[in-house]
Every structure is written in structure tokens, then in C-alpha cells.
Design a protein around this motif. Structure first.
Motif, PDB file in Angstrom:
ATOM      1  N   ASN A 253       0.829  -1.210   0.000  1.00 50.73           N
ATOM      2  CA  ASN A 253       0.000   0.000   0.000  1.00 50.73           C
ATOM      3  C   ASN A 253       0.863   1.260   0.000  1.00 50.73           C
ATOM      4  OD1 ASN A 253      -2.340  -1.632   0.191  1.00 50.73           O
ATOM      5  ND2 ASN A 253      -2.148  -1.704   2.424  1.00 50.73           N
ATOM      6  N   VAL A 254       1.914   1.246  -0.820  1.00 54.12           N
ATOM      7  CA  VAL A 254       2.858   2.361  -0.820  1.00 54.12           C
ATOM      8  C   VAL A 254       2.419   3.430  -1.815  1.00 54.12           C
ATOM      9  CG1 VAL A 254       4.795   0.912  -0.159  1.00 54.12           C
ATOM     10  CG2 VAL A 254       4.296   1.229  -2.567  1.00 54.12           C
ATOM     11  N   LYS A 255       2.882   4.645  -1.578  1.00 57.30           N
ATOM     12  CA  LYS A 255       2.632   5.745  -2.507  1.00 57.30           C
ATOM     13  C   LYS A 255       3.671   5.703  -3.620  1.00 57.30           C
ATOM     14  CE  LYS A 255       3.084   8.685   0.806  1.00 57.30           C
ATOM     15  NZ  LYS A 255       3.177   9.941   1.578  1.00 57.30           N
ATOM     16  N   ASN A 256       3.358   6.382  -4.711  1.00 55.93           N
ATOM     17  CA  ASN A 256       4.283   6.401  -5.839  1.00 55.93           C
ATOM     18  C   ASN A 256       5.637   6.971  -5.436  1.00 55.93           C
ATOM     19  OD1 ASN A 256       4.819   6.053  -8.746  1.00 55.93           O
ATOM     20  ND2 ASN A 256       4.960   8.279  -8.755  1.00 55.93           N
ATOM     21  N   SER A 257       5.628   7.945  -4.541  1.00 53.22           N
ATOM     22  CA  SER A 257       6.883   8.572  -4.118  1.00 53.22           C
ATOM     23  C   SER A 257       7.755   7.637  -3.291  1.00 53.22           C
ATOM     24  CB  SER A 257       6.582   9.841  -3.308  1.00 53.22           C
ATOM     25  OG  SER A 257       5.769   9.523  -2.183  1.00 53.22           O
ATOM     26  N   ASP A 258       7.148   6.541  -2.782  1.00 55.78           N
ATOM     27  CA  ASP A 258       7.919   5.575  -1.985  1.00 55.78           C
ATOM     28  C   ASP A 258       8.616   4.526  -2.854  1.00 55.78           C
ATOM     29  OD1 ASP A 258       7.093   6.761   0.381  1.00 55.78           O
ATOM     30  OD2 ASP A 258       5.267   5.541   0.479  1.00 55.78           O
ATOM     31  N   MET A 259       8.284   4.487  -4.140  1.00 52.62           N
ATOM     32  CA  MET A 259       8.869   3.499  -5.032  1.00 52.62           C
ATOM     33  C   MET A 259      10.256   3.952  -5.483  1.00 52.62           C
ATOM     34  SD  MET A 259       6.475   1.198  -5.221  1.00 52.62           S
ATOM     35  CE  MET A 259       6.941   0.194  -6.621  1.00 52.62           C
ATOM     36  N   HIS A 260      11.159   2.982  -5.645  1.00 55.16           N
ATOM     37  CA  HIS A 260      12.539   3.282  -6.031  1.00 55.16           C
ATOM     38  C   HIS A 260      12.853   2.584  -7.352  1.00 55.16           C
ATOM     39  CE1 HIS A 260      13.096   4.945  -2.036  1.00 55.16           C
ATOM     40  NE2 HIS A 260      12.561   3.835  -1.543  1.00 55.16           N
ATOM     41  N   LEU A 261      13.408   3.345  -8.278  1.00 58.81           N
ATOM     42  CA  LEU A 261      13.700   2.846  -9.613  1.00 58.81           C
ATOM     43  C   LEU A 261      14.889   1.895  -9.588  1.00 58.81           C
ATOM     44  CD1 LEU A 261      12.496   3.412 -12.465  1.00 58.81           C
ATOM     45  CD2 LEU A 261      14.393   5.007 -12.811  1.00 58.81           C
ATOM     46  N   LEU A 262      14.734   0.721 -10.200  1.00 59.69           N
ATOM     47  CA  LEU A 262      15.833  -0.236 -10.320  1.00 59.69           C
ATOM     48  C   LEU A 262      16.551  -0.037 -11.654  1.00 59.69           C
ATOM     49  CD1 LEU A 262      14.152  -3.549  -9.070  1.00 59.69           C
ATOM     50  CD2 LEU A 262      15.403  -1.853  -7.737  1.00 59.69           C
ATOM     51  N   ASP A 263      17.797  -0.486 -11.706  1.00 60.34           N
ATOM     52  CA  ASP A 263      18.547  -0.436 -12.959  1.00 60.34           C
ATOM     53  C   ASP A 263      18.049  -1.547 -13.882  1.00 60.34           C
ATOM     54  OD1 ASP A 263      20.154   1.695 -12.222  1.00 60.34           O
ATOM     55  OD2 ASP A 263      21.638   0.404 -11.251  1.00 60.34           O
ATOM     56  N   LEU A 264      17.584  -1.166 -15.065  1.00 65.23           N
ATOM     57  CA  LEU A 264      17.112  -2.154 -16.031  1.00 65.23           C
ATOM     58  C   LEU A 264      18.288  -2.834 -16.708  1.00 65.23           C
ATOM     59  CD1 LEU A 264      14.113  -0.312 -17.718  1.00 65.23           C
ATOM     60  CD2 LEU A 264      13.992  -2.392 -16.366  1.00 65.23           C
ATOM     61  N   GLU A 265      18.251  -4.155 -16.761  1.00 70.78           N
ATOM     62  CA  GLU A 265      19.311  -4.912 -17.429  1.00 70.78           C
ATOM     63  C   GLU A 265      18.899  -5.357 -18.824  1.00 70.78           C
ATOM     64  OE1 GLU A 265      20.884  -8.153 -15.245  1.00 70.78           O
ATOM     65  OE2 GLU A 265      21.845  -6.869 -13.768  1.00 70.78           O
ATOM     66  N   SER A 266      17.655  -5.777 -18.971  1.00 66.35           N
ATOM     67  CA  SER A 266      17.208  -6.249 -20.275  1.00 66.35           C
ATOM     68  C   SER A 266      15.700  -6.213 -20.351  1.00 66.35           C
ATOM     69  CB  SER A 266      17.703  -7.680 -20.532  1.00 66.35           C
ATOM     70  OG  SER A 266      17.128  -8.581 -19.596  1.00 66.35           O
ATOM     71  N   MET A 267      15.201  -6.197 -21.569  1.00 67.17           N
ATOM     72  CA  MET A 267      13.764  -6.291 -21.806  1.00 67.17           C
ATOM     73  C   MET A 267      13.565  -6.849 -23.209  1.00 67.17           C
ATOM     74  SD  MET A 267      12.738  -2.289 -22.486  1.00 67.17           S
ATOM     75  CE  MET A 267      13.752  -1.624 -21.182  1.00 67.17           C
ATOM     76  N   GLY A 268      12.471  -7.537 -23.410  1.00 61.03           N
ATOM     77  CA  GLY A 268      12.196  -8.086 -24.730  1.00 61.03           C
ATOM     78  C   GLY A 268      11.339  -9.331 -24.642  1.00 61.03           C
ATOM     79  N   LYS A 269      10.942  -9.864 -25.799  1.00 59.48           N
ATOM     80  CA  LYS A 269      10.080 -11.034 -25.848  1.00 59.48           C
ATOM     81  C   LYS A 269      10.850 -12.300 -25.518  1.00 59.48           C
ATOM     82  CE  LYS A 269       6.253  -9.707 -28.855  1.00 59.48           C
ATOM     83  NZ  LYS A 269       5.440 -10.098 -30.020  1.00 59.48           N
ATOM     84  N   SER A 270      10.140 -13.280 -24.976  1.00 57.79           N
ATOM     85  CA  SER A 270      10.734 -14.587 -24.703  1.00 57.79           C
ATOM     86  C   SER A 270      10.994 -15.296 -26.024  1.00 57.79           C
ATOM     87  CB  SER A 270       9.802 -15.427 -23.827  1.00 57.79           C
ATOM     88  OG  SER A 270       8.558 -15.598 -24.471  1.00 57.79           O
ATOM     89  N   SER A 271      11.754 -16.401 -25.950  1.00 55.87           N
ATOM     90  CA  SER A 271      12.129 -17.118 -27.169  1.00 55.87           C
ATOM     91  C   SER A 271      10.914 -17.640 -27.932  1.00 55.87           C
ATOM     92  CB  SER A 271      13.057 -18.292 -26.830  1.00 55.87           C
ATOM     93  OG  SER A 271      12.432 -19.166 -25.902  1.00 55.87           O
ATOM     94  N   ASP A 272       9.829 -17.980 -27.202  1.00 58.65           N
ATOM     95  CA  ASP A 272       8.632 -18.472 -27.882  1.00 58.65           C
ATOM     96  C   ASP A 272       7.679 -17.348 -28.276  1.00 58.65           C
ATOM     97  OD1 ASP A 272       7.575 -17.700 -25.471  1.00 58.65           O
ATOM     98  OD2 ASP A 272       7.008 -19.709 -24.818  1.00 58.65           O
ATOM     99  N   GLY A 273       8.034 -16.097 -27.938  1.00 58.61           N
ATOM    100  CA  GLY A 273       7.232 -14.949 -28.323  1.00 58.61           C
ATOM    101  C   GLY A 273       5.965 -14.753 -27.508  1.00 58.61           C
ATOM    102  N   LYS A 274       5.734 -15.582 -26.495  1.00 57.24           N
ATOM    103  CA  LYS A 274       4.481 -15.515 -25.737  1.00 57.24           C
ATOM    104  C   LYS A 274       4.531 -14.500 -24.593  1.00 57.24           C
ATOM    105  CE  LYS A 274       3.138 -20.306 -26.691  1.00 57.24           C
ATOM    106  NZ  LYS A 274       2.823 -21.632 -26.104  1.00 57.24           N
ATOM    107  N   SER A 275       5.711 -14.260 -24.045  1.00 54.15           N
ATOM    108  CA  SER A 275       5.835 -13.378 -22.883  1.00 54.15           C
ATOM    109  C   SER A 275       6.793 -12.235 -23.180  1.00 54.15           C
ATOM    110  CB  SER A 275       6.349 -14.165 -21.664  1.00 54.15           C
ATOM    111  OG  SER A 275       5.487 -15.219 -21.342  1.00 54.15           O
ATOM    112  N   TYR A 276       6.606 -11.146 -22.431  1.00 55.62           N
ATOM    113  CA  TYR A 276       7.558 -10.029 -22.463  1.00 55.62           C
ATOM    114  C   TYR A 276       8.291 -10.068 -21.128  1.00 55.62           C
ATOM    115  CZ  TYR A 276       9.444  -5.471 -23.762  1.00 55.62           C
ATOM    116  OH  TYR A 276      10.299  -4.455 -24.119  1.00 55.62           O
ATOM    117  N   ILE A 277       9.627 -10.107 -21.180  1.00 52.45           N
ATOM    118  CA  ILE A 277      10.420 -10.327 -19.967  1.00 52.45           C
ATOM    119  C   ILE A 277      11.254  -9.090 -19.671  1.00 52.45           C
ATOM    120  CG2 ILE A 277      12.108 -11.821 -18.841  1.00 52.45           C
ATOM    121  CD1 ILE A 277      11.352 -14.019 -20.832  1.00 52.45           C
ATOM    122  N   ILE A 278      11.194  -8.628 -18.422  1.00 50.43           N
ATOM    123  CA  ILE A 278      11.972  -7.472 -17.973  1.00 50.43           C
ATOM    124  C   ILE A 278      12.839  -7.909 -16.804  1.00 50.43           C
ATOM    125  CG2 ILE A 278      11.890  -5.099 -17.145  1.00 50.43           C
ATOM    126  CD1 ILE A 278       8.668  -6.483 -18.369  1.00 50.43           C
TER     127      ILE A 278
END
Length: 751
Positions: A253-278
Motif C-alpha cells: 500500500n505504498v505511494k508512488n513517491s515511496d517506489m525506487h527505480l531499479l537499474d534495467l538490465e534487459s527487456m524483450g520477448k521470450s524465445s517463444d514470443g508468448k511473454s515479455y520479460i523485464i
């Protein structure tokens, strides 16, 4: 490096200046050099443009950081600029000359693909960059900036995020676009969260999940990764462009201001194209994550909130999926076990959209009306109907559907790797095992006296990885770990068995996935390690069972022990024309003659010999066709008591199937062994009763030795009369296959 214009002279002396422009403050008819700020744009001074370069992977943080480092180090003509970031998705990012306030370059928001900042503690910590598609997306470029005031970097990235929220005023053309029907305006997504920890060996492994408390079990001070899997499960497919933010916060039940941004390493579709993985990295030692880096009191847990912001092409504003999960931070001395499969927290979301259009063109877009999780729906139902009990908790590990009883009667064999194995275990049992393991670790050269009795009841699933290694004597195997890493670099040609090993198990079912890759490497390494035997058909099943409980190197070490150690000596079954295997068949038939004489005589009458139904039992240790709950318990006993337990399990199977087998002919018996027998033990209760019966059967080593001598005496007499041909393992399996096919017209008996 490419600069948009020549370097501007002079620098601004004022502090960082953020000011908002309104649309009426400038004219769209200004001169080409006059800035045309967007509505609600935010302007940043005291920035230096370090240049741009072409990139092949515009959404790769690794690539972006690499280019950031290069441009920061090699820039010889830094350019002082002012940056204007719009507050709407239709706007444009503009570079301005600080003194004249004239436009140098502009980049429409819709062409910007990715934003990234330099990591703290590095020379690039005062830098940020964005990538954009150039010339109709055929070329991708990265633009790198340095901030004189380091704290401004976070504020700039937040402004980019605001632009991608697409919160501008929208004009709904309801007369031109028919609304969606009530049945078609809801898009369903499943979002899964996985937490990985540094295992100290250069890799990250999925953390264990306590099913009793439905909480992730974390270790303090260990670097972590958050992996999010997003999959749309209903309605017209929407295209996820990218993730613009992965955020984390202790508590719920946190506010938006309480959220902390993580360093993104990768993003994109899975090998079978069914999921998007972050995937994002999480350093728990930073102050904002202190609450989830301190040991949680016993029998307590805390909450953690994860948010992922996604830009979806057809949706006007980014969509945020919010997941609240339980976590426990365990003591550094607690034993945490390598998980056998992904331990994810899964939640279902219902995204309600309304169709609209842009003013500028005819592209159909949607606006978000609501986003609701399954958990929220259940809470509303419970609140509305307090007398109705809530259904099974959502947002947790999704259990496999129950087995269909009708399947018992069909002719399809049970897929290898079938069956769920629960991690749940009574607290007293875990405490007993914990005390035993603590004492065992004090003296690894001697097994505790109470160990055999505990193993006969089955090792708790969460402890199997550790206990199996101790039973096999692999607690100090650093040399074999290094040897394994050398062996997997050598050439080999093992591919045939991998795709058909445990196809029913999530970890192994994907061709080219992590499970199949690890399994291939283990089998390949063993084929090089054991030059005499090499890889034999069916070994992959045993290797897969081990791999479900421990990392590759340890699984390889235990496999070598099972093959070579005199207590198990599995490789002896493959040697000398399968002489030892045929001896085992003879011993089994002699045991049947004593324990189940009527079934023994029936098999004699119909011409059914042990090698026709028991080859898999011995060569794969029951791992190829039986449900995993039963398979794991058999490996418990094998590692504790030795290879002779196979006779106990075989006799127990024959005893429990005695009445059915007595009513069959040759073909019927083979079919019964192939299909109904493995399916009967999908029930955990049936498997448990079978293993209790197996443990109750007393088979002395003296008796087995006696039968072994009888076999060798019989063989000597046969060889004196007529020498038998020598077969290779592959030829042996081929001949058995042909024999059974001709007798029964089926080939599914073979491994």
C-alpha cells in the motif's frame, strides 16, 4: 562521435533551472532558430552534450552504458546545451543553445526507445542517455549527456517517464470510432515475479518460496535481480513496446513517491514470443532497501511491492502492473536450497480499455478505463458477501490442474517429468532433519545413526539437494566442479534424448531453454569423462532429476558418484554386454519366485521375461516414466542404501499390480506396464503407500549374492554349450525394441 552542430561558446553561471513552458508563450510561426516548447515541457540547464553514436541494440542497458563510457572518455568537443523534455507523448525533446535559446536539434517522443543513467559509484554517475530510431527505424542512435549537478539526472529521467505516461489532454472522437462491446473491452494479462540472488559462483539463481507462508526467502547482503514475465491471455493482442520503469519498495500500500527505480538490465520477448520479460538489478545494501535486508523475526514476514511500467503501442498511457508479495529475510546461517524450477509469484490483471482516435491521423488507440487484479476482485467479493469464503489465494504460485481421472483408461503413456512435488513439510520433521544435518556437518565421514529411518519416510523436498550430495559423498568436490567446467568445452554429439527428457516439466519443456541447455552440458560432460561407457540412452533422465535439485556442477558430481561408486555402480549395468543388467533381471525373477510365486509362474506361462518390462527400472532408476514424487523418493533410498533398493521398488510394483497382471496375456501385460502402472502413482497417496511397501520388504544382501552366483553358474554352462554374441548398448536397445514391436506392435516400451 557525431555532434549536431558546432560547439556553442560560453556556459551558464546559474544553478540548475527547471521551468515550465505553456503553449501560449511561443508562436508556432517563429523563425527556424526559435524554440517551439511543448505544453508543460520541463527545461534543464547546465547540461553538456557529449555526442551520439550508432547502436545495434537500442534497448540494451549494457550497450547503452558501454557507449556512455566511450563517449564520456573520448569527447573532445563537449557542447553546453539546455534540454527541453515535454510532458506529453505527442511532444518533442529539444536541444537548445543556452545563450540564444535557439533550437539545435529535436527528437519526437514516439521515436525515443530507451533511457538510461550511469551507475552510482562510476565516473558515469553524472551522465544519462537516450536512444532513438533514426531514418524510419533503420538506424538507431544513442545521445549522451553529462549533468553539472549530479542530482539532476534522476529528475531528468523522471521527466522522460512523465512524457511516456501519455497524460496529455485527449480528444475523444466518439462519433467516428464505435465503442467496444462489453465483452471485448477487457484485456487479460498474467504477470509473474521472480527474484534471483547471487549464488556466489558468478550466477543468479531463483530464490526459494515458502509455501506455508507464501513468501520469498531472501538472504541479507546478496545482490538480487527482479525478473518480470508479462503475458496477454485474452482478446486482441496488444504490442508491448518497452518497459519504461521497474520499481521496488518495502511494505505494501505504498505511494508512488515511496517506489525506487531499479537499474534495467534487459527487456524483450521470450524465445517463444508468448511473454515479455523485464530484468532489473537490485542492490539490497542501499539505504532505501534496508527493511528487506535485515533478518525477519522467526515466524514473521513482511511485504514488498514491485511495479512495472509498460508502454503499449495501442494504449494512450503507460500501464502499471503492481505486485505485492510477502518476503522473509532469513539468517545467513539458514540453509537455503537451490530451487528446481522457477518460483514465481503470479497475478492476473484485467485491463479495461475504450477505443478512441488521434486527431492527427486515423490510427485507432485506446484509453485506459480501469486496471484491476484478480486479488482485488476477490477482496471486493469477500467484502460484498462476508458469509462467502474467499477462493484459493491468487497472486501465488499457480498450481498445476488436477489430473483427469479419465486419463487412467486411455492408451497414452505418462509423460516423463509428470507430477507436482510439494515443498510443504511439517515443522517438526524439518526440525528433526535440521538437527540431523547440523550434527552430520560436524562429522561428514560418518552418517548419523537415525539417517536410514528418516530417509525411508522420504527426504523433505526442500532438503533433497543438500542431502543427496551428502549421501553421495559430494560435499567436498571442488576438483570435480573444475573438471566439469573443462569437460563441457569439449566436442560431443548428444542431442537425441534431450528433447524427450521430462517434456511435462516446465524447466525442460522448451527447446533451447535453460533446462535443456544445462541437461545437454551434463550429458556431454559425462560422455567425455567416462570414455569406456560414454553417454548411454536414458542417462538424461537421471541427470534431469539431479539438476532439479542442485546446480550443474553438483549434479554432475552426484551423477559420477552414482555411476562409479561401488554402493551404486550404475555404469556396471552398461558394461560387458550388459552382463550385470542381465544378472539383475535373473535376481528379480528369483525374488518373484519367492515373494510372488503365482505371478512368477504366470509370466513363465505367457512368455514374459524381466528384461521386457524392467529394463527402464534398472537403467534409469525409475526416472523415465514414473511421477516425480515417486522418483524423488526412490533416489532418496538409492543414495542412502544403495542400488539394491531397485529390487524393493520393483517387487512392490509387482505386488500391488499382481491381480491385474494375473488377468493379462503377453500383450496385455506389456501394455499394463507401459500405461496404467505409471499413471497409478500420479496420486501422492498411492506413491507413498507403494514406497512404504517397498521399505517393508526385507531383501538380504546374502540372498542377492546367492542369486548372483546362480546366474554366473548358469552363464558358464550356457557359454560352454554355445558362446553368446557380444552387443553394443545401442544394438542391445535396438534388438529389444524389435522383439517387443514384433510381439506387441508397439515401440513405446523403449527408452
Amino acid at each position: 562521435m557525431v555532434l549536431p552542430v558546432q560547439s556553442a561558446q560560453g556556459a551558464q553561471e546559474s544553478e540548475l533551472n527547471e521551468r515550465s513552458y505553456r503553449g501560449d508563450e511561443s508562436s508556432s510561426e517563429g523563425s527556424p532558430g526559435t524554440p517551439i516548447p511543448d505544453e508543460d515541457s520541463v527545461v534543464f540547464n547546465k547540461l553538456t552534450y557529449l555526442g551520439c553514436a550508432s547502436v545495434n541494440a537500442p534497448r540494451s542497458e549494457v550497450e547503452a552504458l558501454r557507449m556512455m563510457t566511450i563517449l564520456r572518455a573520448q569527447c573532445q568537443m563537449p557542447l553546453d546545451v539546455t534540454l527541453s523534455v515535454p510532458g506529453v507523448s505527442e511532444g518533442t525533446v529539444r536541444l537548445l543553445e543556452p545563450q540564444a535559446n535557439s533550437e539545435i536539434a529535436n527528437y519526437p517522443i514516439y521515436k525515443i526507445l530507451f533511457c538510461v543513467r550511469g551507475h552510482d559509484g562510476t565516473p558515469e554517475s553524472d551522465c544519462f542517455a537516450f536512444t532513438e530510431s533514426h531514418y524510419n527505424a533503420e538506424i538507431f542512435r544513442i545521445h549522451v549527456f553529462r549533468c553539472e549537478i549530479q542530482e539532476a539526472v534522476s529528475r531528468i529521467l523522471y521527466s522522460f517517464a512523465t512524457a511516456f505516461r501519455r497524460s496529455a489532454k485527449k480528444t475523444l472522437l466518439s462519433g467516428l470510432a464505435p465503442p467496444l462491446t462489453p465483452d471485448s473491452d477487457v484485456f487479460t494479462f498474467t504477470v509473474s515475479l521472480e527474484i534471483k540472488e547471487d549464488d556466489g559462483k558468478g550466477t543468479f539463481s531463483a530464490v526459494a518460496k515458502d509455501k506455508d507462508k507464501n513468501s520469498f526467502k531472501l538472504r541479507p547482503g546478496m545482490d538480487k535481480k527482479i525478473v518480470i514475465y508479462v503475458q496477454q491471455t485474452s482478446n486482441k493482442e496488444l504490442a508491448i513496446e518497452r518497459c519504461f520503469g521497474l520499481l521496488l519498495s518495502p511494505r505494501k500500500n505504498v505511494k508512488n513517491s515511496d517506489m525506487h527505480l531499479l537499474d534495467l538490465e534487459s527487456m524483450g520477448k521470450s524465445s517463444d514470443g508468448k511473454s515479455y520479460i523485464i530484468t532489473g538489478s537490485w542492490n539490497p545494501n542501499t539505504p532505501q532497501f534496508q527493511a528487506v535486508n535485515e533478518e525477519t523475526p522467526k515466524d514473521k514476514f513482511m511485504y514488498m511491492t514491485t511495479a512495472v511500467d509498460l508502454v503499449i503501442t495501442e494504449v494512450e498511457e503507460p500501464v502499471r502492473f503492481l505486485l505485492e508479495t510477502r518476503v522473509r529475510v532469513c539468517s545467513p546461517n539458514d540453509r537455503l536450497f537451490w530451487p528446481f524450477s522457477k518460483r514465481s509469484f503470479t497475478e492476473t490483471y484485467y485491463l479495461k480499455l475504450r477505443q478512441m482516435e488521434r486527431k492527427s491521423n486515423n490510427d485507432t488507440l485506446y484509453e485506459v478505463l480501469s486496471l484491476e487484479s484478480e486479488s482485488e476482485r476477490e477482496r471486493k467479493k469477500t467484502t460484498a458477501s462476508p458469509n462467502i469464503l474467499p477462493s484459493a489465494s491468487h497472486g501465488s504460485m499457480v498450481p498445476s490442474p488436477p489430473e483427469d481421472d479419465e486419463e487412467e483408461d486411455n492408451d497414452e503413456p505418462l509423460l516423463s517429468g509428470s507430477g507436482d512435488v510439494s515443498k510443504e513439510c511439517a515443522e517438526k520433521i524439518l526440525e528433526t532433519w535440521g538437527d540431523l544435518l547440523s550434527k552430520w556437518h560436524l562429522n561428514l565421514s560418518a552418517r548419523p545413526k537415525q539417517l536410514p529411518a528418516l530417509v525411508r519416510s522420504g527426504v523433505p523436498e526442500a532438503l533433497r539437494g543438500e542431502v543427496w550430495q551428502l549421501l553421495a559423498g559430494c560435499h567436498n568436490n571442488d576438483h570435480q566442479v573444475e573438471e566439469y567446467r573443462t569437460l563441457i568445452t569439449k566436442d560431443s554429439a548428444i542431442t537425441r534424448d534431450i528433447n524427450r527428457t521430462f517434456p511435462a516439466h516446465d524447466y525442460f519443456k522448451d527447446t533451447g531453454g535453460d533446462g535443456q541447455d544445462s541437461l545437454y552440458k551434463i550429458c556431454k560432460a559425462y560422455s567425455v569423462y567416462d570414455e569406456e561407457i560414454g553417454y548411454c540412452q536414458g542417462q538424461s533422465f537421471l541427470a534431469a532429476v539431479l539438476l532439479l535439485h542442485m546446480p550443474e556442477e553438483q549434479a554432475f558430481s552426484v551423477l559420477v558418484k552414482i555411476m562409479f561408486d561401488p554402493r551404486y555402480a550404475l555404469r556396471e549395468l552398461f558394461k560387458q554386454n550388459f552382463e550385470d543388467l542381465h544378472c539383475k533381471f535373473f535376481q528379480l525373477e528369483r525374488l518373484m519366485q519367492e515373494y510372488i510365486p503365482d505371478l512368477y509362474n504366470h509370466f513363465l506361462n505367457v512368455g514374459l521375461e524381466a528384461h521386457m518390462y524392467a529394463s527402464q527400472w534398472f537403467l534409469t532408476l525409475f526416472t523415465a516414466k514414473f511421477p516425480l514424487y515417486m522418483v524423488f523418493h526412490i533416489i532418496d533410498l538409492l543414495l542412502c542404501e544403495g542400488i539394491s533398493v531397485i529390487f524393493n521398488v520393483a517387487l512392490a510394483l509387482l505386488k500391488t499390480s499382481r491381480e491385474d497382471l494375473l488377468a493379462t496375456d503377453f500383450e496385455g501385460a506389456l501394455k499394463f506396464f507401459r500405461v496404467p502402472v505409471p499413471k497409478r502413482y500420479r496420486s501422492e497417496e498411492n506413491a507413498k503407500k507403494l514406497m512404504e511397501l517397498a521399505c517393508s520388504i526385507k531383501i538380504s544382501q546374502k540372498k542377492l549374492k546367492k542369486f548372483e552366483k546362480e546366474y554366473h553358474a548358469m552363464r558358464e554352462q550356457q557359454e560352454q554349450q554355445e558362446p553368446l554374441p557380444r552387443f553394443s548398448p545401442s544394438l542391445y536397445f535396438f534388438l529389444v525394441t524389435i522383439y517387443v514391436c514384433l510381439s506387441f506392435l508397439t515401440s513405446t516400451f523403449v527408452l
